[in-house]
Design a protein around this motif. Structure first.
Motif, mmCIF file in Angstrom:
data_model
loop_
_atom_site.group_PDB
_atom_site.id
_atom_site.type_symbol
_atom_site.label_atom_id
_atom_site.label_comp_id
_atom_site.label_asym_id
_atom_site.label_seq_id
_atom_site.Cartn_x
_atom_site.Cartn_y
_atom_site.Cartn_z
ATOM 1 N N TRP A 7 -9.940 -13.746 -3.276
ATOM 2 C CA TRP A 7 -9.219 -13.000 -2.240
ATOM 3 C C TRP A 7 -8.594 -11.770 -2.897
ATOM 4 O O TRP A 7 -7.987 -11.879 -3.972
ATOM 5 C CB TRP A 7 -8.131 -13.843 -1.592
ATOM 6 C CG TRP A 7 -8.621 -14.886 -0.639
ATOM 7 C CD1 TRP A 7 -8.834 -16.206 -0.906
ATOM 8 C CD2 TRP A 7 -8.948 -14.692 0.747
ATOM 9 N NE1 TRP A 7 -9.283 -16.855 0.227
ATOM 10 C CE2 TRP A 7 -9.350 -15.944 1.251
ATOM 11 C CE3 TRP A 7 -8.925 -13.594 1.607
ATOM 12 C CZ2 TRP A 7 -9.743 -16.127 2.570
ATOM 13 C CZ3 TRP A 7 -9.316 -13.772 2.924
ATOM 14 C CH2 TRP A 7 -9.716 -15.032 3.403
ATOM 15 N N ARG A 31 -6.491 -7.890 -1.743
ATOM 16 C CA ARG A 31 -5.783 -7.234 -0.655
ATOM 17 C C ARG A 31 -5.617 -5.757 -0.973
ATOM 18 O O ARG A 31 -5.627 -5.348 -2.140
ATOM 19 C CB ARG A 31 -4.420 -7.886 -0.413
ATOM 20 C CG ARG A 31 -3.415 -7.735 -1.552
ATOM 21 C CD ARG A 31 -2.169 -8.556 -1.262
ATOM 22 N NE ARG A 31 -1.168 -8.425 -2.317
ATOM 23 C CZ ARG A 31 -0.040 -9.123 -2.374
ATOM 24 N NH1 ARG A 31 0.223 -10.038 -1.436
ATOM 25 N NH2 ARG A 31 0.816 -8.930 -3.353
ATOM 26 N N ARG A 86 -7.185 -1.641 -4.165
ATOM 27 C CA ARG A 86 -7.427 -3.044 -3.876
ATOM 28 C C ARG A 86 -6.984 -3.890 -5.074
ATOM 29 O O ARG A 86 -7.315 -3.564 -6.220
ATOM 30 C CB ARG A 86 -8.903 -3.276 -3.580
ATOM 31 C CG ARG A 86 -9.233 -4.626 -3.022
ATOM 32 C CD ARG A 86 -10.655 -4.665 -2.492
ATOM 33 N NE ARG A 86 -10.842 -3.733 -1.372
ATOM 34 C CZ ARG A 86 -11.928 -3.696 -0.614
ATOM 35 N NH1 ARG A 86 -12.918 -4.561 -0.836
ATOM 36 N NH2 ARG A 86 -12.044 -2.813 0.351
ATOM 37 N N TYR A 99 -6.513 -8.147 3.897
ATOM 38 C CA TYR A 99 -6.973 -9.165 2.953
ATOM 39 C C TYR A 99 -8.485 -9.323 3.072
ATOM 40 O O TYR A 99 -9.021 -9.468 4.181
ATOM 41 C CB TYR A 99 -6.266 -10.491 3.227
ATOM 42 C CG TYR A 99 -4.861 -10.513 2.709
ATOM 43 C CD1 TYR A 99 -3.865 -9.776 3.340
ATOM 44 C CD2 TYR A 99 -4.516 -11.242 1.569
ATOM 45 C CE1 TYR A 99 -2.559 -9.762 2.847
ATOM 46 C CE2 TYR A 99 -3.222 -11.239 1.077
ATOM 47 C CZ TYR A 99 -2.255 -10.496 1.725
ATOM 48 O OH TYR A 99 -0.964 -10.484 1.233
#
Length: 125
Positions: free
Chosen positions: A35, A37, A44, A93
């Motif tokens: 993951w 975000r 990022r 996300y």
């Protein structure tokens, strides 16, 4: 592999949210998942990752102890449980898949070959 992230929304500070990412294909169990975000005007950034077996997990210092990554290979799904949310967690996300997670570069987006479309999480103060 195609990834579809969901679960974002508006939540108050201190609240919780669970993100899901469903993968297409029968090879999901062979991919390490991550993951990331991205907040407006920022790069990022890595949030969490999990190995293909689910046996090892990794977290950014900023979310350690508050977020939990998990996966259900039978459902081709990876989750991100987010607790004690803060306004600085506000971001889009993204889930991502890597065919070969390398610990030394696990936080590098370039290690991930497939990306979902992103889901917005907004934490109000």
């Amino acid at each position: 592999v195609q990834l579809q992230a969901s679960g974002g929304g508006l939540v108050q500070a201190g609240g919780s949210r669970r993100l899901s990412c469903v993968a297409s294909g029968r090879t999901f169990r062979s991919y390490g998942m991550g993951w990331f975000r991205q907040a407006p005007g920022k790069e990022r950034e890595f949030v969490a990752a999990i190995r293909s077996s689910g046996g090892s997990t990794y977290y950014a210092d900023s979310v350690k102890g508050r977020f939990t990554i998990s996966r259900d290979n039978a459902k081709n799904t990876v989750y991100l449980q987010m607790n004690s949310l803060k306004p600085e967690d506000t971001a889009v996300y993204y889930c991502a898949a890597s065919s070969s997670l390398i610990l030394s570069t696990i936080r590098d987006p370039r290690q991930y070959h497939y990306w979902g479309q992103g889901t917005q999480v907004t934490v109000s103060s």
